[in-house]
Design a protein around this motif. Sequence first.
Motif, PDB file in Angstrom:
ATOM      1  N   LEU A  54      26.535  12.001  71.368  1.00 55.99           N
ATOM      2  CA  LEU A  54      26.321  11.590  71.145  1.00 55.99           C
ATOM      3  C   LEU A  54      25.898   9.824  70.455  1.00 55.99           C
ATOM      4  O   LEU A  54      25.384   9.072  70.461  1.00 55.99           O
ATOM      5  N   ARG A  55      26.830  10.381  68.899  1.00 57.00           N
ATOM      6  CA  ARG A  55      26.546   9.699  67.914  1.00 57.00           C
ATOM      7  C   ARG A  55      27.012   7.971  68.769  1.00 57.00           C
ATOM      8  O   ARG A  55      26.701   7.010  68.473  1.00 57.00           O
ATOM      9  N   LEU A  67      27.416   7.071  71.870  1.00 54.00           N
ATOM     10  CA  LEU A  67      27.045   6.326  72.419  1.00 54.00           C
ATOM     11  C   LEU A  67      25.744   5.701  72.145  1.00 54.00           C
ATOM     12  O   LEU A  67      25.017   5.539  72.718  1.00 54.00           O
ATOM     13  N   GLY A  68      25.635   5.739  70.542  1.00 52.15           N
ATOM     14  CA  GLY A  68      24.553   5.412  70.148  1.00 52.15           C
ATOM     15  C   GLY A  68      23.205   5.691  69.978  1.00 52.15           C
ATOM     16  O   GLY A  68      21.952   5.099  69.963  1.00 52.15           O
ATOM     17  N   ALA A  69      23.238   7.560  69.491  1.00 53.85           N
ATOM     18  CA  ALA A  69      21.783   8.062  69.063  1.00 53.85           C
ATOM     19  C   ALA A  69      21.834   7.659  68.385  1.00 53.85           C
ATOM     20  O   ALA A  69      22.353   8.259  67.148  1.00 53.85           O
ATOM     21  N   THR A  70      20.230   7.750  68.150  1.00 56.94           N
ATOM     22  CA  THR A  70      19.661   7.632  66.948  1.00 56.94           C
ATOM     23  C   THR A  70      19.998   8.796  65.949  1.00 56.94           C
ATOM     24  O   THR A  70      19.940  10.023  66.254  1.00 56.94           O
ATOM     25  N   TYR A  77      17.264  11.167  67.056  1.00 59.42           N
ATOM     26  CA  TYR A  77      17.419  11.886  68.579  1.00 59.42           C
ATOM     27  C   TYR A  77      18.344  13.446  68.577  1.00 59.42           C
ATOM     28  O   TYR A  77      18.244  14.469  69.141  1.00 59.42           O
TER      29      TYR A  77
END
Lengths: 295, 234
Positions: free
Chosen positions: A207-208, A210-213, A216
């Motif tokens: 997730l990190r 992939l650009g998860a905030t 998120y």
Amino acid sequence: MRYLAYILAQTGRNLKQTWSTQCMTLLTVSLSVLIFAFFFLIYTNMLAAGEKLGDELRLIVYLEDEIVPQMQDQLERKIRGFSDVEKVVYVSRKKAFDRLSKQLDKDKDVLDDLGPDFLPPSIEVYPAKNLHTLTQIKHFADFLATLPQATKVQYGHSWVERFAYFTKLLQIIMFLSGGLLILTTTFMVSYTIRLTIFARREELQILRMLGATDAYIKVPLLLEGVMQGFLGTGFGLLSLYFLFTWIRERFTGPGFLNLFEFSFFPLQILVLITGVSIIFCAGGSLTSMRKLLRL
Amino acid sequence: MKKTTENTPPGEIPVDKPFVDLVKVSKIFKPSITALQDISISIARGELVFLTGMSGAGKTTLLKLICCLDRPTKGVIEVEGKDLSRLKPKQLQLLRQNIGVAYQNFRILPDLTVFQNISMAMEVAYRSPTVIRRRIDDLLNMLLLTDKRDTETGKLSRGEQQRVAIARAAANSPSLLLADEPTGNLDTETTWQVMNLFKQLNDAGTTIIIASHDETIYKNAPFRTLKLVQGKLV
């Protein structure tokens, strides 16, 4: 709205992945809340009972002999000069005898041989509401004993003392169980969140990438703690309510419990307990995140 | 689609303002393994570039630096005109949403379905469920994976897993797509399906960097090829 939907979906995934630990934590939080709330409930009821008893508290000063009205006024002034009192009532030998015979009702003939003078005259002192503590009552009683003509002061001394100590004991137990509640909610929730993070470590890394905030990833874990706090406290308080109802139904009738009017927590207290519990659970959640999540 | 001729010298700045710009970038792993040395590359917006070289030449390391998964020991990397070393966490997260990466080791979750793995990339960008469904169905159709939509990726072959990783990288229609050995586990037919997808994305304006040692996919292709040998651009 979409943000909320994804956050909730993530929270659901977390719960699904570690459901057995979640159940254990929920049970532990519920039990801790139940234990704490149980003692807190008894304590608050005892305080209420104590207040009620305080309202009915009176100190009886037995006198050596009857006193004239002037002396009565003088004594009342002395008493009022020492402490605030609601009222002071002089009870003559005759008045005391009349009261007793009224109380005995049909059996009043047992007094026939004793004559109207066998009871000592007394002064009944009804202290003001601000006289709360056992020390204050004792201090006041000691003063009353020094009044001229006073032979004895009676106010259910040993009973009041036992009641005060029992309330004190409850207070200690309440603080201990409160400590237990804080420890269990914080540590158990922290431990559960830690497990969630470990179980989803690979996913969180992806997730990190992939650009998860931060929100998120972190908000679902925080929500998990909040939910543990809310549900755990809810179950705990609900169990306590059933226990309370059960006890009240089974123990109604003449007996100790009937001396007091037991009542459940008002809504404000329920909200307060739930709120504090949620704060501690969220705290546990944040602690784990701070330690294990490097974003 | 911006095509550069094979004559373009390696790393030369294209006519347009560079979309990806590396200036004297070096990466040294402790204690003293030099993975990349003084790499300077400029890639224009909408360009498709092959990064070639033997295993261990530094291709994966270079891609990791471009997608901010690692930091260079020396040098400056700019993507979309932004110096990656100066980005704040929030800006970095947004940039990552705009860079699709197909990893050599796939980095997909075996216990999630094909659909769930791909949708992860779109969910972090808060795309609507309808858009997600439509886009994933299109991608699966293009990559011949439609029948595997609800299969757990752990049950797929390596080739299929590779395509899932590529689909995830392409899901958000990113402005930059990095693919690390994207055809390593694929047969000839599927290789050309994947290359076709890359071309479609590139036609739509996506800048693509493909790291590969498979000569068949870049030989005779009308795209710039950059060759790495022992961490140096040749």
